[in-house]
Design a protein around this motif. Sequence first.
Motif, PDB file in Angstrom:
ATOM      1  N   MET A   1       0.845  -1.188   0.000  1.00 20.61           N
ATOM      2  CA  MET A   1       0.000   0.000   0.000  1.00 20.61           C
ATOM      3  C   MET A   1       0.881   1.239   0.000  1.00 20.61           C
ATOM      4  O   MET A   1       1.794   1.353   0.811  1.00 20.61           O
ATOM      5  CB  MET A   1      -0.908   0.018   1.227  1.00 20.61           C
ATOM      6  N   ARG A   2       0.622   2.153  -0.907  1.00 24.80           N
ATOM      7  CA  ARG A   2       1.433   3.365  -1.041  1.00 24.80           C
ATOM      8  C   ARG A   2       0.756   4.517  -0.295  1.00 24.80           C
ATOM      9  O   ARG A   2      -0.387   4.868  -0.585  1.00 24.80           O
ATOM     10  CB  ARG A   2       1.610   3.711  -2.515  1.00 24.80           C
ATOM     11  N   VAL A   3       1.473   5.085   0.672  1.00 26.54           N
ATOM     12  CA  VAL A   3       0.926   6.162   1.505  1.00 26.54           C
ATOM     13  C   VAL A   3       1.747   7.429   1.269  1.00 26.54           C
ATOM     14  O   VAL A   3       2.974   7.420   1.385  1.00 26.54           O
ATOM     15  CB  VAL A   3       0.970   5.794   2.999  1.00 26.54           C
ATOM     16  N   LEU A   4       1.061   8.522   0.924  1.00 26.53           N
ATOM     17  CA  LEU A   4       1.705   9.825   0.761  1.00 26.53           C
ATOM     18  C   LEU A   4       1.536  10.615   2.057  1.00 26.53           C
ATOM     19  O   LEU A   4       0.418  10.874   2.490  1.00 26.53           O
ATOM     20  CB  LEU A   4       1.072  10.582  -0.414  1.00 26.53           C
ATOM     21  N   VAL A   5       2.661  10.988   2.692  1.00 26.10           N
ATOM     22  CA  VAL A   5       2.651  11.774   3.937  1.00 26.10           C
ATOM     23  C   VAL A   5       3.025  13.207   3.591  1.00 26.10           C
ATOM     24  O   VAL A   5       4.134  13.474   3.113  1.00 26.10           O
ATOM     25  CB  VAL A   5       3.636  11.206   4.963  1.00 26.10           C
ATOM     26  N   ILE A   6       2.105  14.145   3.818  1.00 25.14           N
ATOM     27  CA  ILE A   6       2.353  15.572   3.567  1.00 25.14           C
ATOM     28  C   ILE A   6       2.376  16.272   4.917  1.00 25.14           C
ATOM     29  O   ILE A   6       1.347  16.501   5.540  1.00 25.14           O
ATOM     30  CB  ILE A   6       1.268  16.181   2.661  1.00 25.14           C
ATOM     31  N   ASP A   7       3.566  16.600   5.406  1.00 23.18           N
ATOM     32  CA  ASP A   7       3.731  17.182   6.750  1.00 23.18           C
ATOM     33  C   ASP A   7       5.052  17.943   6.769  1.00 23.18           C
ATOM     34  O   ASP A   7       6.086  17.426   6.327  1.00 23.18           O
ATOM     35  CB  ASP A   7       3.733  16.083   7.815  1.00 23.18           C
ATOM     36  N   LYS A  43       2.659   9.879  -8.347  1.00 27.64           N
ATOM     37  CA  LYS A  43       2.759   8.542  -7.746  1.00 27.64           C
ATOM     38  C   LYS A  43       1.426   7.821  -7.559  1.00 27.64           C
ATOM     39  O   LYS A  43       1.411   6.608  -7.302  1.00 27.64           O
ATOM     40  CB  LYS A  43       3.461   8.631  -6.386  1.00 27.64           C
ATOM     41  N   SER A  44       0.309   8.545  -7.619  1.00 30.06           N
ATOM     42  CA  SER A  44      -1.018   7.937  -7.423  1.00 30.06           C
ATOM     43  C   SER A  44      -1.072   7.100  -6.142  1.00 30.06           C
ATOM     44  O   SER A  44      -1.211   5.881  -6.174  1.00 30.06           O
ATOM     45  CB  SER A  44      -1.383   7.057  -8.626  1.00 30.06           C
ATOM     46  N   PRO A  45      -0.938   7.721  -4.984  1.00 34.45           N
ATOM     47  CA  PRO A  45      -0.928   6.963  -3.727  1.00 34.45           C
ATOM     48  C   PRO A  45      -2.284   6.328  -3.438  1.00 34.45           C
ATOM     49  O   PRO A  45      -3.323   6.755  -3.960  1.00 34.45           O
ATOM     50  CB  PRO A  45      -0.591   8.035  -2.685  1.00 34.45           C
ATOM     51  N   ASP A  46      -2.255   5.307  -2.574  1.00 32.36           N
ATOM     52  CA  ASP A  46      -3.489   4.656  -2.144  1.00 32.36           C
ATOM     53  C   ASP A  46      -4.165   5.416  -1.017  1.00 32.36           C
ATOM     54  O   ASP A  46      -5.373   5.278  -0.808  1.00 32.36           O
ATOM     55  CB  ASP A  46      -3.184   3.225  -1.678  1.00 32.36           C
ATOM     56  N   LEU A  47      -3.377   6.203  -0.271  1.00 33.27           N
ATOM     57  CA  LEU A  47      -3.921   6.934   0.880  1.00 33.27           C
ATOM     58  C   LEU A  47      -3.023   8.138   1.130  1.00 33.27           C
ATOM     59  O   LEU A  47      -1.808   8.074   0.910  1.00 33.27           O
ATOM     60  CB  LEU A  47      -3.973   6.035   2.118  1.00 33.27           C
ATOM     61  N   VAL A  48      -3.613   9.229   1.611  1.00 30.65           N
ATOM     62  CA  VAL A  48      -2.860  10.447   1.908  1.00 30.65           C
ATOM     63  C   VAL A  48      -3.027  10.788   3.383  1.00 30.65           C
ATOM     64  O   VAL A  48      -4.146  10.835   3.896  1.00 30.65           O
ATOM     65  CB  VAL A  48      -3.336  11.632   1.047  1.00 30.65           C
ATOM     66  N   LEU A  49      -1.888  10.978   4.094  1.00 26.22           N
ATOM     67  CA  LEU A  49      -1.882  11.529   5.454  1.00 26.22           C
ATOM     68  C   LEU A  49      -1.487  12.995   5.327  1.00 26.22           C
ATOM     69  O   LEU A  49      -0.367  13.315   4.935  1.00 26.22           O
ATOM     70  CB  LEU A  49      -0.891  10.780   6.343  1.00 26.22           C
ATOM     71  N   LEU A  50      -2.391  13.916   5.675  1.00 31.14           N
ATOM     72  CA  LEU A  50      -2.226  15.339   5.366  1.00 31.14           C
ATOM     73  C   LEU A  50      -2.302  16.175   6.636  1.00 31.14           C
ATOM     74  O   LEU A  50      -3.311  16.164   7.342  1.00 31.14           O
ATOM     75  CB  LEU A  50      -3.312  15.773   4.374  1.00 31.14           C
ATOM     76  N   ASP A  51      -1.204  16.898   6.946  1.00 31.76           N
ATOM     77  CA  ASP A  51      -1.174  17.779   8.123  1.00 31.76           C
ATOM     78  C   ASP A  51      -1.988  19.043   7.836  1.00 31.76           C
ATOM     79  O   ASP A  51      -1.924  19.599   6.725  1.00 31.76           O
ATOM     80  CB  ASP A  51       0.281  18.151   8.434  1.00 31.76           C
ATOM     81  N   ILE A  52      -2.766  19.499   8.811  1.00 31.96           N
ATOM     82  CA  ILE A  52      -3.561  20.713   8.619  1.00 31.96           C
ATOM     83  C   ILE A  52      -2.692  21.965   8.672  1.00 31.96           C
ATOM     84  O   ILE A  52      -2.742  22.824   7.798  1.00 31.96           O
ATOM     85  CB  ILE A  52      -4.689  20.805   9.681  1.00 31.96           C
ATOM     86  N   VAL A  53      -1.853  22.047   9.738  1.00 33.09           N
ATOM     87  CA  VAL A  53      -1.091  23.289   9.964  1.00 33.09           C
ATOM     88  C   VAL A  53       0.275  23.167   9.308  1.00 33.09           C
ATOM     89  O   VAL A  53       1.142  22.428   9.770  1.00 33.09           O
ATOM     90  CB  VAL A  53      -0.933  23.574  11.473  1.00 33.09           C
ATOM     91  N   MET A  54       0.448  23.873   8.190  1.00 35.61           N
ATOM     92  CA  MET A  54       1.726  23.897   7.481  1.00 35.61           C
ATOM     93  C   MET A  54       1.951  25.317   6.971  1.00 35.61           C
ATOM     94  O   MET A  54       0.992  26.027   6.655  1.00 35.61           O
ATOM     95  CB  MET A  54       1.722  22.921   6.302  1.00 35.61           C
ATOM     96  N   PRO A  55       3.211  25.741   6.881  1.00 36.80           N
ATOM     97  CA  PRO A  55       3.481  27.061   6.305  1.00 36.80           C
ATOM     98  C   PRO A  55       3.103  27.069   4.827  1.00 36.80           C
ATOM     99  O   PRO A  55       3.169  26.051   4.137  1.00 36.80           O
ATOM    100  CB  PRO A  55       4.997  27.227   6.506  1.00 36.80           C
TER     101      PRO A  55
END
Length: 693
Positions: A1-7, A43-55
Amino acid sequence: MRVLVIDDDAMTRLLIRETLSPHGFEIIEAENGEAGVALALEKSPDLVLLDIVMPGMDGFACFDALLGCLPGCCVTMPVVMLTGVEDSVSIERSFAMGVTDFIHKPIDWPLLVHRLLFVMRSHALSRELRASEERLRLLANVFEHSSEGIMVCNALNKIMEVNQSFGKITGYLAGDVIGKNPKLLASGRHKTSFYVRMWEALEENGYWQGEIWDRRKSGEAFAVLIGISTVRDGDGALTHYIAVFTDITERKTAESRIEYLAHHDPLTNLPNRTLLQDRFDQAAAHAARNQSRVAVLFLDLDRFKQINDTLGHDAGDRLLQDIAARLLQCVREADPICRQGGDEFIIVLTDLPDNEAVMQAAKKILQHLHEPFVIDGVHITTSFSIGISIYPNDGMNFLGLLNKADTAMYAAKKQGRNTFRFFSGDMNIASIERMNMENGLRNAFEKHELSLYYQPQYAIKDRRLIGMEALLRWEKPSGEIVLPNKLIPVAEDIGLIVPIGHWVLHEACRQNRLWHDNGAKLIVTVNVSGVQFKQGSLVESVRSALASSGLEARYLELELTETTLMLDTEMIMKVIKELRELGVTFAIDDFGTGYSSLSYLKSFAIDNLKIDQSFIKELSHGRQQDTAIVQAIIQLGQTLNIQVLAEGVETEHQFDQLQLLGCDKVQGYYLNYPLPVMEFERMVLSMEKDWHQ
């Protein structure tokens, strides 16, 4: 499973990768929203973990961008929001936008894998069920035998079908609920506004997921993690609602109970032995790196049975609670205390320079516990017998040291109680050595036997000398040189650290100004003790040192430890603000080994982070995890615009690794040992001559 972490937090991304990778997750990382959108497209991830507070682009803007670039992404790709702020408005907004789930920081790491697997499973199942009613019939077997409860309602929200797991979870048979509204399960714990927001999200996005408290047929309240989807026909008309849920009541209850029992004594709320052993292991590892000691104190309340027999067990329990509260006042926050059971307590004293420090702590404990307690109007005077064992002198593991401390405790009882005994027989020797050290240091200060050595600091890109750290030395008449790790604790205990610190500041500034006059514009770093903040007039000391030497303030850097910053946050911030107004800069020593770690970076204006040499030493072993930790600290510095210096660099391999990782500055034996004034001066003037040529 491909997970994209945006943080934007490098440490969070590191911990997510370390948690998920062993379970077969492929992790893709982006440190901001723009990079995350680009990676999602690529990359077409299967799931995205996305942080709310980012600059820059925050989580909400990033989600909007994903929707714009990937139409229907909230249907085809789960997006889970991460936040450290419990903000109901943000939660409502997230779910209203179509976000799949919402996870609070700090993240429950053991639960993360299961949570994401459930999100993916629930999301996939709901997506399949939304496809068509024909698909529902094809999946009838899956529907009936799913471990999750499944409920299908018509467009009027009347229950049409439930599976076996629904009955097992709720207690209702199919005949009890068919044709009825799901609100028959309502527990009454949620406000009307909760359901209004849920229906709004369903109407707008076609999906809602969250935790709900429902009520079983028996009347018992239970918690479920539930996902609700809408099903529409080819013309877009609503035909069904499908709810998929898992009973998490037992898990929540068990986790709460296990957490409590696994780590705390229910009577005193102190850590128990399980947690204490974990704290000891951490303290021992730190002591091994820093050549310090850890003490295990075994305390037994003298004649507790007599108190119980006289006043009763309830009074005895309240006495134990009061004792626990008083013990907490006797030790540092970093020193864990546990109640082993009955009237026995265990204390682990961490990061100790010598046995004298243990003796002073034991004396303080005995003194405070001997003061009367008042239970039900009765004054009770207690005493303790304390046994002490020392890591690493008496052993290397917790259980062995605990047994030896227990043995020493019985020796204390034999000596008449209300006293302490070391397991080892060197108590008197240590006490004498400590006394000699105290007396000798007083004389050394008066006779000007203290001096400063200077350890060069270099820019890593071109190995250019940019500064030096001033290090205190006591050169005895015998020729023996005493280093700061032995000097400073004694100076703090006997009240000499403030005058010594004042002298160090003046001497370092004076000497640096002389080198400036010879063309070497270097920054001198001076270590500052927490006691100087609390007891000394540090601002005036720095101001006078700069004034008397003529050194510009920007060429003076004050080096603090993490624990110093935590002494009194408001007072420390005030002093740092005044010093920064003078133009002085600040560095944090031994970064990553204290108890505050990242939290103070939000509050204090820090210019430089010094990576603790224990982390640099591990680079030589070539382990990916060790490299990742150093890299994370360097990336943190880059993100916060803080210079990063690696101390304790001893090999070319370590230097090359740090250069590849983007470290800014280095110091250590590989480049130079700490040098006396004249040797350092010859080196500096030689470099100046080479530069001018």
